[in-house]
Structures are given as C-alpha cells and as structure tokens.
Design a protein around this motif. Structure first.
Motif, PDB file in Angstrom:
ATOM      1  N   GLY A 190      79.960  -4.650  90.144  1.00 31.19           N
ATOM      2  CA  GLY A 190      78.599  -4.989  90.537  1.00 31.19           C
ATOM      3  C   GLY A 190      77.593  -4.658  89.457  1.00 31.19           C
ATOM      4  O   GLY A 190      77.899  -3.981  88.465  1.00 31.19           O
ATOM      5  N   SER A 191      76.364  -5.145  89.636  1.00 28.65           N
ATOM      6  CA  SER A 191      75.290  -4.890  88.683  1.00 28.65           C
ATOM      7  C   SER A 191      73.966  -4.745  89.421  1.00 28.65           C
ATOM      8  O   SER A 191      73.797  -5.267  90.526  1.00 28.65           O
ATOM      9  N   ILE A 192      73.043  -4.048  88.785  1.00 31.47           N
ATOM     10  CA  ILE A 192      71.702  -3.844  89.321  1.00 31.47           C
ATOM     11  C   ILE A 192      70.699  -4.031  88.198  1.00 31.47           C
ATOM     12  O   ILE A 192      71.045  -3.932  87.014  1.00 31.47           O
ATOM     13  N   LEU A 193      69.446  -4.314  88.565  1.00 34.40           N
ATOM     14  CA  LEU A 193      68.378  -4.386  87.577  1.00 34.40           C
ATOM     15  C   LEU A 193      67.043  -4.157  88.267  1.00 34.40           C
ATOM     16  O   LEU A 193      66.927  -4.272  89.493  1.00 34.40           O
ATOM     17  N   ALA A 194      66.029  -3.841  87.480  1.00 34.37           N
ATOM     18  CA  ALA A 194      64.661  -3.698  87.973  1.00 34.37           C
ATOM     19  C   ALA A 194      63.702  -4.120  86.873  1.00 34.37           C
ATOM     20  O   ALA A 194      63.943  -3.871  85.692  1.00 34.37           O
ATOM     21  N   ILE A 195      62.612  -4.786  87.290  1.00 33.67           N
ATOM     22  CA  ILE A 195      61.575  -5.236  86.368  1.00 33.67           C
ATOM     23  C   ILE A 195      60.226  -4.851  86.956  1.00 33.67           C
ATOM     24  O   ILE A 195      59.944  -5.137  88.122  1.00 33.67           O
ATOM     25  N   ALA A 196      59.395  -4.202  86.153  1.00 38.69           N
ATOM     26  CA  ALA A 196      58.068  -3.777  86.595  1.00 38.69           C
ATOM     27  C   ALA A 196      57.018  -4.763  86.117  1.00 38.69           C
ATOM     28  O   ALA A 196      57.064  -5.253  84.981  1.00 38.69           O
ATOM     29  N   GLY A 197      56.057  -5.058  87.018  1.00 42.94           N
ATOM     30  CA  GLY A 197      54.914  -5.882  86.670  1.00 42.94           C
ATOM     31  C   GLY A 197      53.646  -5.050  86.674  1.00 42.94           C
ATOM     32  O   GLY A 197      53.687  -3.822  86.799  1.00 42.94           O
ATOM     33  N   ALA A 198      52.515  -5.723  86.552  1.00 39.21           N
ATOM     34  CA  ALA A 198      51.246  -5.007  86.510  1.00 39.21           C
ATOM     35  C   ALA A 198      50.973  -4.292  87.822  1.00 39.21           C
ATOM     36  O   ALA A 198      50.470  -3.166  87.829  1.00 39.21           O
ATOM     37  N   ASP A 199      51.284  -4.924  88.952  1.00 37.58           N
ATOM     38  CA  ASP A 199      51.038  -4.316  90.253  1.00 37.58           C
ATOM     39  C   ASP A 199      52.165  -4.593  91.241  1.00 37.58           C
ATOM     40  O   ASP A 199      51.943  -4.674  92.442  1.00 37.58           O
ATOM     41  N   PHE A 200      53.380  -4.728  90.723  1.00 37.41           N
ATOM     42  CA  PHE A 200      54.556  -4.947  91.570  1.00 37.41           C
ATOM     43  C   PHE A 200      55.800  -4.528  90.796  1.00 37.41           C
ATOM     44  O   PHE A 200      55.774  -4.336  89.576  1.00 37.41           O
ATOM     45  N   THR A 201      56.903  -4.396  91.517  1.00 34.44           N
ATOM     46  CA  THR A 201      58.204  -4.135  90.904  1.00 34.44           C
ATOM     47  C   THR A 201      59.264  -4.879  91.704  1.00 34.44           C
ATOM     48  O   THR A 201      59.227  -4.896  92.934  1.00 34.44           O
ATOM     49  N   VAL A 202      60.215  -5.476  90.996  1.00 36.94           N
ATOM     50  CA  VAL A 202      61.348  -6.157  91.621  1.00 36.94           C
ATOM     51  C   VAL A 202      62.609  -5.367  91.298  1.00 36.94           C
ATOM     52  O   VAL A 202      62.901  -5.099  90.131  1.00 36.94           O
TER      53      VAL A 202
ATOM     54  N   VAL B 148      77.396   7.622  88.901  1.00 40.84           N
ATOM     55  CA  VAL B 148      76.435   6.647  89.416  1.00 40.84           C
ATOM     56  C   VAL B 148      75.334   6.444  88.383  1.00 40.84           C
ATOM     57  O   VAL B 148      74.822   7.412  87.817  1.00 40.84           O
ATOM     58  N   TYR B 149      74.990   5.188  88.149  1.00 42.37           N
ATOM     59  CA  TYR B 149      73.831   4.847  87.334  1.00 42.37           C
ATOM     60  C   TYR B 149      72.712   4.414  88.279  1.00 42.37           C
ATOM     61  O   TYR B 149      72.895   3.499  89.086  1.00 42.37           O
ATOM     62  N   ASN B 150      71.584   5.096  88.206  1.00 44.14           N
ATOM     63  CA  ASN B 150      70.476   4.870  89.115  1.00 44.14           C
ATOM     64  C   ASN B 150      69.319   4.185  88.405  1.00 44.14           C
ATOM     65  O   ASN B 150      69.009   4.508  87.257  1.00 44.14           O
ATOM     66  N   ILE B 151      68.671   3.262  89.124  1.00 47.56           N
ATOM     67  CA  ILE B 151      67.427   2.657  88.663  1.00 47.56           C
ATOM     68  C   ILE B 151      66.433   2.768  89.811  1.00 47.56           C
ATOM     69  O   ILE B 151      66.688   2.278  90.914  1.00 47.56           O
ATOM     70  N   LEU B 152      65.331   3.437  89.544  1.00 43.33           N
ATOM     71  CA  LEU B 152      64.296   3.657  90.548  1.00 43.33           C
ATOM     72  C   LEU B 152      63.100   2.767  90.229  1.00 43.33           C
ATOM     73  O   LEU B 152      62.616   2.748  89.094  1.00 43.33           O
ATOM     74  N   GLY B 153      62.644   2.020  91.220  1.00 45.38           N
ATOM     75  CA  GLY B 153      61.509   1.126  91.011  1.00 45.38           C
ATOM     76  C   GLY B 153      60.493   1.254  92.118  1.00 45.38           C
ATOM     77  O   GLY B 153      60.830   1.605  93.256  1.00 45.38           O
ATOM     78  N   GLY B 154      59.234   0.961  91.801  1.00 43.05           N
ATOM     79  CA  GLY B 154      58.205   1.024  92.826  1.00 43.05           C
ATOM     80  C   GLY B 154      56.812   0.993  92.231  1.00 43.05           C
ATOM     81  O   GLY B 154      56.597   0.470  91.126  1.00 43.05           O
ATOM     82  N   ILE B 155      55.879   1.553  92.976  1.00 44.90           N
ATOM     83  CA  ILE B 155      54.471   1.551  92.607  1.00 44.90           C
ATOM     84  C   ILE B 155      54.013   2.977  92.333  1.00 44.90           C
ATOM     85  O   ILE B 155      54.243   3.873  93.144  1.00 44.90           O
ATOM     86  N   GLU B 156      53.363   3.181  91.186  1.00 42.59           N
ATOM     87  CA  GLU B 156      52.810   4.485  90.849  1.00 42.59           C
ATOM     88  C   GLU B 156      51.533   4.749  91.648  1.00 42.59           C
ATOM     89  O   GLU B 156      50.992   3.860  92.314  1.00 42.59           O
ATOM     90  N   GLU B 157      51.030   5.968  91.553  1.00 43.45           N
ATOM     91  CA  GLU B 157      49.808   6.333  92.267  1.00 43.45           C
ATOM     92  C   GLU B 157      48.608   5.537  91.776  1.00 43.45           C
ATOM     93  O   GLU B 157      47.644   5.329  92.527  1.00 43.45           O
ATOM     94  N   ASP B 158      48.631   5.081  90.502  1.00 47.83           N
ATOM     95  CA  ASP B 158      47.517   4.293  89.979  1.00 47.83           C
ATOM     96  C   ASP B 158      47.649   2.811  90.295  1.00 47.83           C
ATOM     97  O   ASP B 158      46.836   1.995  89.839  1.00 47.83           O
ATOM     98  N   GLY B 159      48.697   2.431  91.067  1.00 46.55           N
ATOM     99  CA  GLY B 159      48.862   1.047  91.488  1.00 46.55           C
ATOM    100  C   GLY B 159      49.681   0.181  90.570  1.00 46.55           C
ATOM    101  O   GLY B 159      49.865  -1.016  90.850  1.00 46.55           O
ATOM    102  N   THR B 160      50.187   0.718  89.473  1.00 50.95           N
ATOM    103  CA  THR B 160      50.982  -0.074  88.538  1.00 50.95           C
ATOM    104  C   THR B 160      52.460  -0.044  88.918  1.00 50.95           C
ATOM    105  O   THR B 160      52.942   0.895  89.546  1.00 50.95           O
TER     106      THR B 160
END
Length: 268
Positions: free
Chosen positions: A29-41, A125-137
């Motif tokens: 299996g594989s995983i990925l994450a991409i951060a945007g200006a105000d979102f993360t996938v 385990v290889y972990n990737i954590l994604g989300g929104i920071e406190e400043d909204g980025t």
C-alpha cells in the motif's frame, strides 16, 4: 595379528544453525498528503498484501484524529493499527483533561515522542500527519519509524513512494521546471481542484505499475473554517463513480470541515 588398528571415521560435524525471529512484515500500500493554503488532502489506497498475496482489498490506512487532523499510516499493518489506537487514546485523555482538542503541531510532537520511545523495538510504520494549523494554513508532517519528522508541503510513503514522490516533487515543488523570471509559483498554493487531480493521478499511475497498490482510494480533505466546497464539488474535478461524504465533527471544533472521498482503483 593385524598390523594396523582400524578406527571408525569421525561423524560429520553439523554446521551451526543461526535462529532468527522477526516480528515485522511489510503489508504494501501507499499513502500521501498535500498541503494547500487553507486545506490539506490526505490519501491512501485500501489494498493490503503479504508478498504477492492480497490479504484484503479494504484495509483502512487513513484515520481522522480530530476535527482538524488526519493521520495516514503505512508499513506493518498490525503495528499501524496499534499505533493509531494509542494515539487516539492519548488524544482522548488530553481532551478530557483540557476540554479542547489538541492542535496538529502538538500532535506531531506527541507522535515523535511515542515513536522515539520505542526506538529499540520500533513500530514498523511510516506516518504522515495532515491537517490545519492554528493560523488556518494547511500542514503536512512526515515521520520515519523512530520519530524523526519535519513539516513539508507534500509527502508520499509506502510501496509506490519511489513512483509518487518524484511526481509530487515536480508538480508541488516545481523541481526540474523552468519559469520566466519572477513567475515561479510558491509551493503549497495550488487550488484544491488541482491537488485532487494530482492525488487521483498519482494513485492511478501507481496502481498500473505496482502490484502492492490498488483496489480503492480513500481521500480526506480537511478545510479551514469559512472555506467553501466549490472546488471540491466543481464539475469535472472528480471522476464518475466517486462517493463524497462530510465527516461529522468529533468535538465542538472551530468550524473546520472534513470530507471523505472514495473511488475505485481498477486496472483495465
């Protein structure tokens, strides 16, 4: 009377046998994450393998931790499931003690401490954590099995990492691309519709080239508060046969929204 005494030939000495025990396995299996200006996938496929044998066609690799944070795990499936369970437990304790959810930066530090504490018998385990920071980025944190981590604009891990990461380096970091002077885009500022297309293309290509990747694609889209869903629901962004559901908030939250997207990955 015999002139020479006869003796039996000595028995052959068996070579020493080295015994080894390894509790680890690689379940593909594989995983990925991409951060945007105000979102993360954050995304992962659903295939779980052992060698060239498919164990299951639906094994969850992406888990929502809080209203603003999603964790993707890949490697040894048993370690991954146990690690996610421990992380969620610690987050429940934190919320019960402080009456609020832990922020993504603090979760990243907590995960680093948990992994480093097991460095002599680590979680494979290889972990990737994604989300929104406190400043909204949007934010992405990637970890190795013993806790080293860093914040990035994008990261891939797993069986198809060698196929997906160079593609993301080119499309997200714009490596090996030339632009007119002063017109090079800033990494992390791509629109959501473009990022969703890159995620789908990444896993579609990996499925065609790698036996350990396939069956289904799960994507979590974490949006900052006040962000609309126009890019997410825009016609032509997501192909036919894709299911979209909004994930209900886990706590009071701050207005952020999380969507879960699923589509099938099939070889023609």
């Amino acid at each position: 009377m015999a002139l020479f005494a006869t003796h039996a030939a000595p028995a052959a000495v068996a070579a020493p046998v080295e015994h080894r025990f390894s509790p680890y396995d690689d379940n593909g299996g594989s995983i990925l994450a991409i951060a945007g200006a105000d979102f993360t996938v954050i995304a992962g496929d659903t295939r779980q393998t052992q060698g060239y044998s498919i164990q299951t066609r639906y094994a969850q690799k992406v888990f929502q931790l809080t209203d603003t944070t999603v964790l993707a795990v890949n490697g040894f499936a048993a370690d991954g499931n146990n690690f996610v369970k421990r992380v969620k437990q610690k987050l429940e304790w934190y919320e019960a003690a402080h009456h609020k959810q832990m922020g993504i930066k603090s979760i990243a530090r907590m995960i680093q401490t948990m992994l480093y504490g097991k460095r002599f018998f680590p979680y494979y385990v290889y972990n990737i954590l994604g989300g929104i920071e406190e400043d909204g980025t949007g934010a992405v944190y990637s970890f190795d099995p013993v806790g080293s981590y860093e914040r990035e604009a994008c990261r891939a891990a797993g069986a198809a990492q060698s196929l997906i990461q160079p593609f993301l380096d080119n499309q997200i970091y714009f490596k090996n691309m030339t632009f007119p002077a002063g017109e090079k885009p800033v990494p992390g500022n791509l629109p959501l519709s473009t990022v969703l297309g890159l995620v789908i293309d990444s896993f579609t290509s990996a499925t065609e080239r790698h036996i350990e990747v396939g069956d289904g694609l799960e994507m979590y889209v974490v949006m900052n508060k006040g962000r609309g869903t126009e890019d997410l629901l825009a016609a032509g962004v997501l192909p036919d046969g894709v299911s979209i559901e909004e994930v209900p908030p886990l706590g009071e939250g701050g207005g952020e929204r999380t969507f879960k997207i699923y589509r099938s990955l099939k070889r023609d």
